[in-house]
Design a protein around this motif. Structure first.
Motif, PDB file in Angstrom:
ATOM      1  N   GLU A  20      -2.677  -5.640   4.928  1.00 46.17           N
ATOM      2  CA  GLU A  20      -2.543  -4.509   5.850  1.00 46.17           C
ATOM      3  C   GLU A  20      -1.456  -3.543   5.414  1.00 46.17           C
ATOM      4  O   GLU A  20      -1.541  -2.335   5.683  1.00 46.17           O
ATOM      5  N   VAL A  23      -3.327  -1.224   3.106  1.00 52.04           N
ATOM      6  CA  VAL A  23      -4.252  -0.352   3.843  1.00 52.04           C
ATOM      7  C   VAL A  23      -3.484   0.763   4.556  1.00 52.04           C
ATOM      8  O   VAL A  23      -3.944   1.912   4.619  1.00 52.04           O
ATOM      9  N   GLN A  26      -2.950   3.867   2.400  1.00 61.84           N
ATOM     10  CA  GLN A  26      -4.090   4.632   1.894  1.00 61.84           C
ATOM     11  C   GLN A  26      -4.130   6.024   2.510  1.00 61.84           C
ATOM     12  O   GLN A  26      -3.961   6.196   3.713  1.00 61.84           O
ATOM     13  N   ARG A  28      -5.899   9.871   3.321  1.00 65.99           N
ATOM     14  CA  ARG A  28      -7.178  10.304   3.895  1.00 65.99           C
ATOM     15  C   ARG A  28      -8.249  10.506   2.840  1.00 65.99           C
ATOM     16  O   ARG A  28      -9.439  10.304   3.093  1.00 65.99           O
ATOM     17  N   GLY A  30      -8.704   8.737   0.308  1.00 69.10           N
ATOM     18  CA  GLY A  30      -9.098   7.447  -0.245  1.00 69.10           C
ATOM     19  C   GLY A  30      -8.138   6.888  -1.263  1.00 69.10           C
ATOM     20  O   GLY A  30      -8.201   5.700  -1.594  1.00 69.10           O
ATOM     21  N   ILE A  32      -4.814   5.369  -2.994  1.00 66.26           N
ATOM     22  CA  ILE A  32      -3.804   4.415  -2.535  1.00 66.26           C
ATOM     23  C   ILE A  32      -2.591   4.549  -3.446  1.00 66.26           C
ATOM     24  O   ILE A  32      -2.559   3.989  -4.542  1.00 66.26           O
ATOM     25  N   TYR A  57     -11.310  -5.581   3.909  1.00 68.73           N
ATOM     26  CA  TYR A  57     -11.322  -4.161   4.251  1.00 68.73           C
ATOM     27  C   TYR A  57     -12.290  -3.449   3.301  1.00 68.73           C
ATOM     28  O   TYR A  57     -11.901  -2.648   2.448  1.00 68.73           O
ATOM     29  N   GLU A  60     -12.709   0.501   3.506  1.00 70.08           N
ATOM     30  CA  GLU A  60     -11.548   1.173   2.904  1.00 70.08           C
ATOM     31  C   GLU A  60     -11.603   1.079   1.381  1.00 70.08           C
ATOM     32  O   GLU A  60     -11.223   2.019   0.679  1.00 70.08           O
ATOM     33  N   HIS A  63     -14.028   3.619   0.135  1.00 65.68           N
ATOM     34  CA  HIS A  63     -13.383   4.940   0.184  1.00 65.68           C
ATOM     35  C   HIS A  63     -12.467   5.134  -1.021  1.00 65.68           C
ATOM     36  O   HIS A  63     -12.371   6.239  -1.568  1.00 65.68           O
TER      37      HIS A  63
END
Length: 344
Positions: A20, A23, A26, A28, A30, A32, A57, A60, A63
């Protein structure tokens, strides 16, 4: 054999906050990045995508791969890094470009979504073709092209080992969608031969191949070197790089143990059946875990102090992937055990 690792580190519950923490970073679009609103590079971006896929996930992760498709350049490459949606460093690094193949195959092994594989295939194919155009005369892959299109005429042991894995995964993707790539197979065989002849064909930036931990274990982690030779390589250099109770040094020139290098070494050990040793060094990483579940970059010695005071996403991702080699949290725990081409 795999029960030697401490039970809490093996549990999904223990690593959920670690997943988490990635995540939460990350963007908008996509991507990271390493840190919140920081730099993103395509290699660590893919590693992060694999880690969050392990943590379930999946949307995500998709993405994250969409970001790669959307930012891929017409020649099949990516720039070395990006920040806030714009290119940050304008050179192109071969192993960074190739790594998309590892992530795409990883996601397929998690989800068995063949439509995703077919959708991503053009990006994977174009990336591998770009990288193979950087091949040297003996099968090595040169490490970068500058912003003027000039190739840097040296090759990195760790980088080429990563490329070997990437091409292997790309071949598996091709087979899964009904294509064959004999020229890729030939190129990868030549690359493996070049790596095995090191250090004669390779230079690190400091022109000393013996000081970096990654150059030590990457050919083993990527199964370029196998069997007894792999174990001999790991254990003959163990006392040079491993600090008992902490983990692996990043470089022999710095008294600095990092969570990422330690995790990758744990993967290399597990791939070649050394589960107990792998579990032992992974357990040392408890001291680098923060209260939020993310992992600090590393520890400076002899002060035994966290340094730098940063928790890069890819550091936590490396820990997650290493644990996944020992306790299968996903169908991908044997992704790196790629002594043969992975069946579709």
């Amino acid at each position: 054999m795999k029960q030697h690792i401490e039970q809490d580190l093996l549990s999904q519950k223990y690593l959920n906050p670690t997943v988490e923490s990635i995540v939460a970073i990350q963007m908008r679009d996509g991507s990271i990045p390493w840190l919140k609103n920081g730099i993103a590079d395509p290699w660590t971006h893919v590693e992060n995508a694999m880690a969050i896929d392990i943590g379930n996930y999946h949307a995500e992760a998709v993405h994250a791969y969409e970001w790669l498709v959307n930012t891929q350049l017409p020649d099949g490459s990516w720039y070395a890094s990006y920040q806030n949606g714009k290119p940050h460093e304008m050179h192109k690094v071969s192993h960074v470009v190739a790594y998309i193949a590892v992530g795409v195959l990883h996601h397929y092994l998690v989800t068995r979504d063949i439509s995703f594989l077919k959708q991503m295939w053009p990006s994977v194919r174009n990336a591998i073709e770009f990288v193979l155009d950087m091949k040297g005369p003996h099968g090595e892959i040169y490490w970068a092209i500058d912003s003027d299109g000039i190739i840097y005429p040296n090759a990195l042991i760790a980088g080429c080992s990563s490329i070997y894995l990437s091409i292997k995964c790309a071949i598996s993707i091709a087979l899964a969608i009904g294509e064959v790539k004999p020229l890729w197979e030939e190129a990868n065989a030549a690359l493996a031969r070049a790596i095995k002849r090191m250090p004669f064909l390779f230079d690190s930036p400091e022109r000393n191949e013996d000081i970096f931990a990654m150059d030590w274990y990457y050919p083993v982690m990527c199964s370029v070197i196998n069997g007894g030779e792999a174990k001999e390589r790991l254990f003959s250099n163990w006392d040079r790089f491993v600090i008992h109770g902490f983990g692996s040094l990043c470089s022999l020139t710095k008294d600095w143990v990092t969570a990422a290098e330690t995790s990758e070494l744990a993967m290399a050990l597990a791939i070649h059946g050394e589960y107990k040793q792998s579990a032992t060094i992974l357990n040392w990483l408890h001291q680098m875990r923060d209260e939020d579940g993310a992992y600090w970059y590393g520890v400076a010695l002899p002060q035994n102090e966290i340094w730098p005071v940063e928790k890069p996403t890819w550091t936590s991702a490396a820990v997650i992937m290493a644990v996944d080699m020992l306790r299968p949290m996903s169908p991908t725990n044997l992704l790196l055990d790629h002594h043969g081409i992975i069946s579709p």
